[in-house]
Design a protein around this motif. Structure first.
Motif, mmCIF file in Angstrom:
data_model
loop_
_atom_site.group_PDB
_atom_site.id
_atom_site.type_symbol
_atom_site.label_atom_id
_atom_site.label_comp_id
_atom_site.label_asym_id
_atom_site.label_seq_id
_atom_site.Cartn_x
_atom_site.Cartn_y
_atom_site.Cartn_z
ATOM 1 N N UNK A 20 0.839 -1.198 0.000
ATOM 2 C CA UNK A 20 0.000 0.000 0.000
ATOM 3 C C UNK A 20 0.874 1.248 0.000
ATOM 4 N N UNK A 21 1.951 1.230 0.777
ATOM 5 C CA UNK A 21 2.884 2.358 0.853
ATOM 6 C C UNK A 21 3.491 2.654 -0.519
ATOM 7 N N UNK A 22 3.972 1.618 -1.207
ATOM 8 C CA UNK A 22 4.625 1.818 -2.505
ATOM 9 C C UNK A 22 3.663 2.268 -3.586
ATOM 10 N N UNK A 23 2.585 1.533 -3.759
ATOM 11 C CA UNK A 23 1.625 1.885 -4.806
ATOM 12 C C UNK A 23 0.889 3.175 -4.467
ATOM 13 N N UNK A 24 0.610 3.374 -3.179
ATOM 14 C CA UNK A 24 -0.017 4.628 -2.763
ATOM 15 C C UNK A 24 0.915 5.810 -2.955
ATOM 16 N N UNK A 25 2.205 5.601 -2.740
ATOM 17 C CA UNK A 25 3.181 6.662 -2.973
ATOM 18 C C UNK A 25 3.235 7.068 -4.433
ATOM 19 N N UNK A 51 0.714 16.092 2.004
ATOM 20 C CA UNK A 51 -0.610 15.883 2.586
ATOM 21 C C UNK A 51 -1.156 14.497 2.217
ATOM 22 N N UNK A 52 -1.055 14.131 0.947
ATOM 23 C CA UNK A 52 -1.520 12.807 0.517
ATOM 24 C C UNK A 52 -0.717 11.697 1.178
ATOM 25 N N UNK A 53 0.579 11.923 1.367
ATOM 26 C CA UNK A 53 1.422 10.931 2.033
ATOM 27 C C UNK A 53 1.020 10.717 3.481
ATOM 28 N N UNK A 54 0.708 11.787 4.188
ATOM 29 C CA UNK A 54 0.269 11.665 5.584
ATOM 30 C C UNK A 54 -1.067 10.931 5.657
ATOM 31 N N UNK A 55 -1.996 11.293 4.786
ATOM 32 C CA UNK A 55 -3.296 10.605 4.755
ATOM 33 C C UNK A 55 -3.104 9.116 4.446
ATOM 34 N N UNK A 56 -2.246 8.807 3.503
ATOM 35 C CA UNK A 56 -1.978 7.411 3.147
ATOM 36 C C UNK A 56 -1.354 6.657 4.317
ATOM 37 N N UNK A 57 -0.409 7.279 5.007
ATOM 38 C CA UNK A 57 0.241 6.627 6.150
ATOM 39 C C UNK A 57 -0.764 6.354 7.268
ATOM 40 N N UNK A 58 -1.611 7.332 7.571
ATOM 41 C CA UNK A 58 -2.600 7.138 8.631
ATOM 42 C C UNK A 58 -3.623 6.067 8.253
ATOM 43 N N UNK A 59 -4.070 6.077 7.009
ATOM 44 C CA UNK A 59 -5.036 5.067 6.560
ATOM 45 C C UNK A 59 -4.417 3.674 6.569
ATOM 46 N N UNK A 60 -3.176 3.562 6.140
ATOM 47 C CA UNK A 60 -2.499 2.263 6.129
ATOM 48 C C UNK A 60 -2.329 1.738 7.541
ATOM 49 N N UNK A 61 -1.934 2.603 8.457
ATOM 50 C CA UNK A 61 -1.745 2.187 9.852
ATOM 51 C C UNK A 61 -3.060 1.702 10.455
ATOM 52 N N UNK A 62 -4.143 2.392 10.148
ATOM 53 C CA UNK A 62 -5.435 2.035 10.730
ATOM 54 C C UNK A 62 -6.014 0.760 10.098
ATOM 55 N N UNK A 63 -5.891 0.618 8.782
ATOM 56 C CA UNK A 63 -6.529 -0.503 8.089
ATOM 57 C C UNK A 63 -5.734 -1.796 8.144
ATOM 58 N N UNK A 89 7.382 -1.599 -2.925
ATOM 59 C CA UNK A 89 8.644 -0.872 -2.838
ATOM 60 C C UNK A 89 9.350 -0.795 -4.175
ATOM 61 N N UNK A 90 9.268 -1.879 -4.944
ATOM 62 C CA UNK A 90 9.878 -1.900 -6.274
ATOM 63 C C UNK A 90 9.231 -0.856 -7.179
ATOM 64 N N UNK A 91 7.904 -0.752 -7.124
ATOM 65 C CA UNK A 91 7.188 0.229 -7.953
ATOM 66 C C UNK A 91 7.561 1.652 -7.559
ATOM 67 N N UNK A 92 7.583 1.931 -6.257
ATOM 68 C CA UNK A 92 7.951 3.267 -5.800
ATOM 69 C C UNK A 92 9.408 3.571 -6.139
ATOM 70 N N UNK A 93 10.282 2.587 -5.965
ATOM 71 C CA UNK A 93 11.694 2.774 -6.313
ATOM 72 C C UNK A 93 11.897 3.029 -7.789
#
Length: 162
Positions: free
Chosen positions: A29-34, A57-69, A87-91
């Protein structure tokens, strides 16, 4: 020929992939969401500062949503592979952006004016490393790629074409 610039970019790519694998399913979620957050920030941002603020802002929202879900979702072995994929996609996006992010130069010759990448106004050490880069050579087709890919990895050039 592989240059020190290629070595740094490949190392960055490996580190981001490993970070995604370490996070497991939340790494996917972190990589594709990033990647999605960067695309949306480039699409909606009118300038560099607005796009940067929007991406943060989108990164913070993504991090909070990922942590909660995805609380406690790190136990299964396939989660490591899914995280590595994110991670490969984000990299890959980071490497392409860094490779194609240098200034473009103008060459004036007998045939007229032409654009050259990278600009020969860079410092000689950096110019040689980028000019001889294997990654740069493999990514030069991005200049003729779809507008969406150009917006993701070369937002300044995509906005100029509008």
């Amino acid at each position: 020929m592989i240059t020190w610039f290629d070595a740094l970019l490949v190392t960055l790519w490996a580190v981001v992939t490993a970070l995604g694998a370490r996070r497991g399913l939340s790494g996917l979620v972190w990589g594709l969401g990033g990647v999605a957050a960067c695309f949306l920030a480039n699409l909606l941002g009118a300038g560099a500062l607005v796009a940067t603020g929007l991406a943060l802002l989108l990164g913070v929202v993504l991090a909070l949503a990922t942590r909660r879900l995805l609380r406690g979702q790190l136990g299964r072995p396939w989660h490591l592979g899914a995280g590595a994929l994110g991670g490969f996609a984000l990299g890959a996006m980071l490497v392409a952006t860094l490779t194609l992010g240098f200034p473009i130069g103008i060459h004036v010759g007998a045939e007229g004016r032409s654009r050259v990448y990278p600009s020969n106004n860079l410092s000689p050490v950096l110019y040689q490393a980028v000019q001889n880069s294997v990654l740069k050579a493999s990514l030069m087709d991005a200049w003729q790629a779809s507008p969406a890919l150009q917006l993701l990895v070369m937002p300044d050039q995509a906005h100029q074409g509008r």
